[in-house]
Design a protein around this motif. Structure first.
Motif, PDB file in Angstrom:
ATOM      1  N   THR A   3       8.536  19.777  43.958  1.00 30.26           N
ATOM      2  CA  THR A   3       8.070  19.761  42.578  1.00 30.26           C
ATOM      3  C   THR A   3       9.415  19.089  41.546  1.00 30.26           C
ATOM      4  O   THR A   3      10.317  18.837  41.964  1.00 30.26           O
ATOM      5  N   MET A   4       8.825  18.695  40.556  1.00 27.18           N
ATOM      6  CA  MET A   4       9.979  18.053  39.557  1.00 27.18           C
ATOM      7  C   MET A   4       9.551  18.601  38.058  1.00 27.18           C
ATOM      8  O   MET A   4       8.429  18.995  37.763  1.00 27.18           O
ATOM      9  N   ASN A 174      -1.032  11.573  62.301  1.00 30.49           N
ATOM     10  CA  ASN A 174      -1.198  12.880  63.126  1.00 30.49           C
ATOM     11  C   ASN A 174      -0.334  13.909  62.739  1.00 30.49           C
ATOM     12  O   ASN A 174      -0.547  15.015  62.617  1.00 30.49           O
ATOM     13  N   ASN A 175       1.065  13.532  62.475  1.00 28.89           N
ATOM     14  CA  ASN A 175       1.974  14.584  62.243  1.00 28.89           C
ATOM     15  C   ASN A 175       1.703  14.940  60.618  1.00 28.89           C
ATOM     16  O   ASN A 175       1.487  16.189  60.589  1.00 28.89           O
ATOM     17  N   HIS A 176       1.226  14.235  60.150  1.00 23.52           N
ATOM     18  CA  HIS A 176       0.971  14.609  58.447  1.00 23.52           C
ATOM     19  C   HIS A 176      -0.198  15.421  58.361  1.00 23.52           C
ATOM     20  O   HIS A 176      -0.386  16.615  57.755  1.00 23.52           O
ATOM     21  N   ASN A 181       2.241  19.697  54.438  1.00 22.53           N
ATOM     22  CA  ASN A 181       3.276  20.059  53.357  1.00 22.53           C
ATOM     23  C   ASN A 181       4.784  19.673  53.560  1.00 22.53           C
ATOM     24  O   ASN A 181       5.627  19.980  52.961  1.00 22.53           O
ATOM     25  N   ARG A 182       4.559  18.873  54.938  1.00 24.99           N
ATOM     26  CA  ARG A 182       6.278  18.554  55.464  1.00 24.99           C
ATOM     27  C   ARG A 182       6.482  17.145  54.646  1.00 24.99           C
ATOM     28  O   ARG A 182       5.810  16.289  54.812  1.00 24.99           O
ATOM     29  N   ALA A 183       7.698  17.209  54.099  1.00 22.82           N
ATOM     30  CA  ALA A 183       8.181  15.993  53.225  1.00 22.82           C
ATOM     31  C   ALA A 183       8.657  14.988  54.462  1.00 22.82           C
ATOM     32  O   ALA A 183       8.463  13.703  54.127  1.00 22.82           O
ATOM     33  N   ASN A 184       9.166  15.163  55.327  1.00 23.02           N
ATOM     34  CA  ASN A 184       9.482  14.418  56.622  1.00 23.02           C
ATOM     35  C   ASN A 184       8.267  14.094  57.701  1.00 23.02           C
ATOM     36  O   ASN A 184       7.842  15.053  58.387  1.00 23.02           O
ATOM     37  N   PHE A 185       7.819  12.923  57.473  1.00 23.38           N
ATOM     38  CA  PHE A 185       6.410  12.770  58.233  1.00 23.38           C
ATOM     39  C   PHE A 185       6.776  12.570  59.698  1.00 23.38           C
ATOM     40  O   PHE A 185       5.928  12.492  60.582  1.00 23.38           O
ATOM     41  N   LEU A 214       8.968  23.274  56.603  1.00 20.29           N
ATOM     42  CA  LEU A 214       9.375  22.600  57.787  1.00 20.29           C
ATOM     43  C   LEU A 214      10.105  21.085  57.473  1.00 20.29           C
ATOM     44  O   LEU A 214       8.986  20.615  56.921  1.00 20.29           O
ATOM     45  N   ASN A 215      11.126  20.857  57.310  1.00 19.96           N
ATOM     46  CA  ASN A 215      11.626  19.489  56.876  1.00 19.96           C
ATOM     47  C   ASN A 215      12.448  18.772  57.979  1.00 19.96           C
ATOM     48  O   ASN A 215      12.708  19.441  58.851  1.00 19.96           O
TER      49      ASN A 215
END
Length: 215
Positions: A3-4, A174-176, A181-185, A214-215
């Motif tokens: 969020t920002m 596939n990861n996404h 909701n994971r920022a690191n794909f 999980l990031n």
């Protein structure tokens, strides 16, 4: 994912408009479209699945029609798809105007006329005119047809490239789809998402607030 505050949201909204230019996509409409894609991944209700369209052009034409219906509020989508989406009606109105898109196209042609050193460089202009659709076509066509799978998600999502510099991590589909909701794909050690380091920098300077996933 994160969020920002409203000030930063407006700042990035403007950056989005000026960077997308002639192919500007309204964030609210794109957000709904993207949520539909995850909810209905590779089914007939998916707005951009390569498995229900003969080619990438037909897939993106279908996507455009659904997108326009969302922009015009003519699509009765799930109310949950509409929650917590950014909106700046003035910028959206300007970005969707035909005269705005034409003006950006003229700016691109002018820029090439001044700085292009070879005739073939002008062949890149269509990519600039249609940058967002071109990006969407590549990600959604190849990301659901070509590559390998780390997870069984119940769809046809693929990781097209183990190191995705071309689409800035978007081809880790596939990861996404496994961790939406994971920022690191990137998930595996050899998978590198080039955008994630910038997300971490923005988080460090408190421009954004990463959610506890999980990031």
């Amino acid at each position: 994912m994160f969020t920002m505050n409203k000030a930063w949201e407006r700042f990035f909204y403007l950056i989005l408009y000026f960077s997308q230019g002639s192919s500007y996509l309204t964030p609210r409409a794109y957000g709904i479209l993207h949520r539909m894609h995850h909810a209905y991944s590779d089914t007939e209700r998916d707005p951009h699945s390569p498995h229900h369209n003969k080619n990438a052009f037909l897939m993106m034409w279908k996507t455009r029609k659904i997108y326009n219906d969302i922009v015009d509020n003519n699509l009765n989508s799930d109310p949950g798809f509409k929650k917590n989406l950014p909106e700046w009606k003035l910028i959206d109105k300007i970005g969707e105007m035909g005269i705005s898109r034409i003006a950006w196209g003229i700016i691109y042609v002018g820029f090439y006329s001044i700085f292009a050193t070879q005739w073939w460089m002008f062949l890149l202009l269509p990519v600039h005119f249609l940058m967002s659709p071109v990006h969407g076509a590549i990600v959604n066509w190849f990301g659901h047809k070509v590559g390998y799978c780390n997870f069984k998600n119940g769809d046809q999502s693929k990781n097209t490239l183990p190191v995705d510099l071309l689409m800035l991590g978007e081809l880790f589909q596939n990861n996404h789809h496994k961790y939406a909701n994971r920022a690191n794909f990137g998930v595996k050690k050899f998978e590198f998402d080039p955008v994630f380091p910038f997300i971490k920098i923005f988080s460090f300077f408190r421009i954004i607030k990463l959610e506890k996933t999980l990031n």
